[in-house]
Scaffold this active site. Structure first.
Site, PDB file in Angstrom:
ATOM      1  N   LYS A  58      10.711  -7.634  -8.187  1.00 13.52           N
ATOM      2  CA  LYS A  58       9.432  -6.911  -8.197  1.00 13.52           C
ATOM      3  C   LYS A  58       9.117  -6.398  -9.596  1.00 13.52           C
ATOM      4  CE  LYS A  58       9.525  -5.877  -3.311  1.00 13.52           C
ATOM      5  NZ  LYS A  58      10.491  -5.274  -2.396  1.00 13.52           N
ATOM      6  N   GLN A 102      12.592   0.413  -0.909  1.00 14.25           N
ATOM      7  CA  GLN A 102      13.209  -0.836  -0.475  1.00 14.25           C
ATOM      8  C   GLN A 102      14.024  -0.623   0.794  1.00 14.25           C
ATOM      9  OE1 GLN A 102      12.594  -3.732  -2.025  1.00 14.25           O
ATOM     10  NE2 GLN A 102      13.902  -4.926  -0.667  1.00 14.25           N
ATOM     11  N   ASP A 125       3.453  -1.545   0.863  1.00 11.45           N
ATOM     12  CA  ASP A 125       4.133  -2.326   1.906  1.00 11.45           C
ATOM     13  C   ASP A 125       3.248  -2.465   3.149  1.00 11.45           C
ATOM     14  OD1 ASP A 125       6.681  -3.351   1.297  1.00 11.45           O
ATOM     15  OD2 ASP A 125       7.611  -1.360   1.427  1.00 11.45           O
TER      16      ASP A 125
HETATM   17  N1  GUN Z   1      13.303  -5.332   2.147  1.00 16.25           N
HETATM   18  C1  GUN Z   1      13.133  -6.660   2.299  1.00 16.25           C
HETATM   19  N2  GUN Z   1      11.833  -6.976   2.195  1.00 16.25           N
HETATM   20  C2  GUN Z   1      11.159  -5.826   1.972  1.00 16.25           C
HETATM   21  C3  GUN Z   1       9.781  -5.496   1.766  1.00 16.25           C
HETATM   22  O1  GUN Z   1       8.886  -6.336   1.793  1.00 16.25           O
HETATM   23  N3  GUN Z   1       9.511  -4.188   1.553  1.00 16.25           N
HETATM   24  C4  GUN Z   1      10.469  -3.231   1.548  1.00 16.25           C
HETATM   25  N4  GUN Z   1      10.111  -1.967   1.337  1.00 16.25           N
HETATM   26  N5  GUN Z   1      11.755  -3.492   1.732  1.00 16.25           N
HETATM   27  C5  GUN Z   1      12.087  -4.781   1.945  1.00 16.25           C
END
Ligand code: GUN
Length: 286
Positions: A58, A102, A125
């Site tokens: 990211k 996350q 998200d």
């Molecule tokens: N863990 C795995 N994929 C994601 C996601 O798209 N967002 C978040 N916050 N955690 C994740």
């Protein structure tokens, strides 16, 4: 009868690269207009290796398109209060448009309280009940990133309106919002889950098949309807390799379009977060 021709590949990697290019062009215009870069803050709690990789990606994505990126790494023993305080600080930060914690969180932390603490207009998200509710009520703002990415892949296959769609998996983060997105796009949607009686029968009917379970070989390729569009969101690491939920070899001979694993949905989730961050900057924080 089998057409026995290979499906066209829904290349998430290529589409995501093109969409990052579009974001860069928007950034050029923003800079020319003296607008600040959109900012994404990612909080990682603990040392889950897979999560560390996702978070690194990211940050790299933000750097590539010119967004501001901030990563906060907290120890596995962080308290709920410490995490909530950090979210409050980022909610109040005018240079930050998106706040993402996350998943998964260490078990001693209350994930629902965390989701609800993030300001709905920084919830890139799309997991906050407000944003899920907006999607359910056909007036979405910040949309969950994976389903949003899948809808952009589906656009490559033509119109989905009126199609029979099956979503396998009903999780809060993926399966449920995926069903809501397909419903909003005009599909007739079925959601299969652990209590579904005859998964094979459901799969055989589906013109659009989306699986988001995370169990390798859950769906044998022979079940796939001829000409179906097949989207595999499941990712499981097994013996050093990544596997989807759907047996690719046979499925790809029956489907008209199919996502590979990896290189299908994964890159589209990442672009979804970036697009949401820009949307928040332009529409919610300008
Ligand atoms: N863990 C795995 N994929 C994601 C996601 O798209 N967002 C978040 N916050 N955690 C994740």
């Amino acid at each position: 009868m089998s057409t026995d021709t290979a499906a066209q590949i829904l290349d998430g990697q290529a589409l995501a690269a093109r969409l990052r290019g579009e974001l860069k062009a928007v950034m050029t215009n923003r800079l020319a207009a003296n607008l600040r870069p959109p900012g994404l803050a990612v909080i990682l709690v603990g040392d889950d290796p897979a999560s560390e990789i996702y978070v690194k990606h990211k940050g790299r994505d933000c750097q590539e398109v010119g967004f501001k990126s901030e990563t906060r790494h907290l120890s596995a023993t962080t308290t709920q209060t410490e995490l909530m305080d950090m979210i409050d600080e980022l909610n109040a930060d005018d240079t930050i448009d998106g706040v993402l914690v996350q998943a998964p969180l260490p078990r001693h932390l209350d994930a629902r309280a965390v989701t609800e603490r993030i300001s709905p207009n920084k919830d890139v998200d799309g997991f906050h009940p407000y944003n899920v509710g907006r999607l359910a009520l056909r007036d979405p703002l910040l949309r969950p990133a994976t389903p949003k990415g899948v809808m952009q892949l589906l656009e490559l296959t033509g119109s989905v309106r009126g199609k029979d769609a099956l979503v396998v998996g009903a999780s809060n983060h993926v399966g449920r919002p995926m069903s809501l997105e397909l419903l909003l796009a005009g599909c007739t949607v079925t959601t299969a889950h652990r209590f579904t009686n005859d998964l094979e029968d459901q799969v055989r009917r589906a013109e659009i098949l989306v699986s988001a379970v995370g169990r390798p070989r859950l769906i044998p390729g022979e079940w796939v309807r001829e000409g179906a569009v097949v989207i595999d969101i499941g990712i499981t690491r097994e013996g050093g390799r990544l596997h989807g939920d759907i047996e690719f070899e046979t499925a790809s001979k029956r489907a008209s379009w199919i996502t590979p694993v990896p290189g299908g949905v994964g890159p589209m989730t990442r672009i979804g977060v970036l697009q949401n961050t820009l949307f928040a900057a332009e529409q919610l924080h300008s």
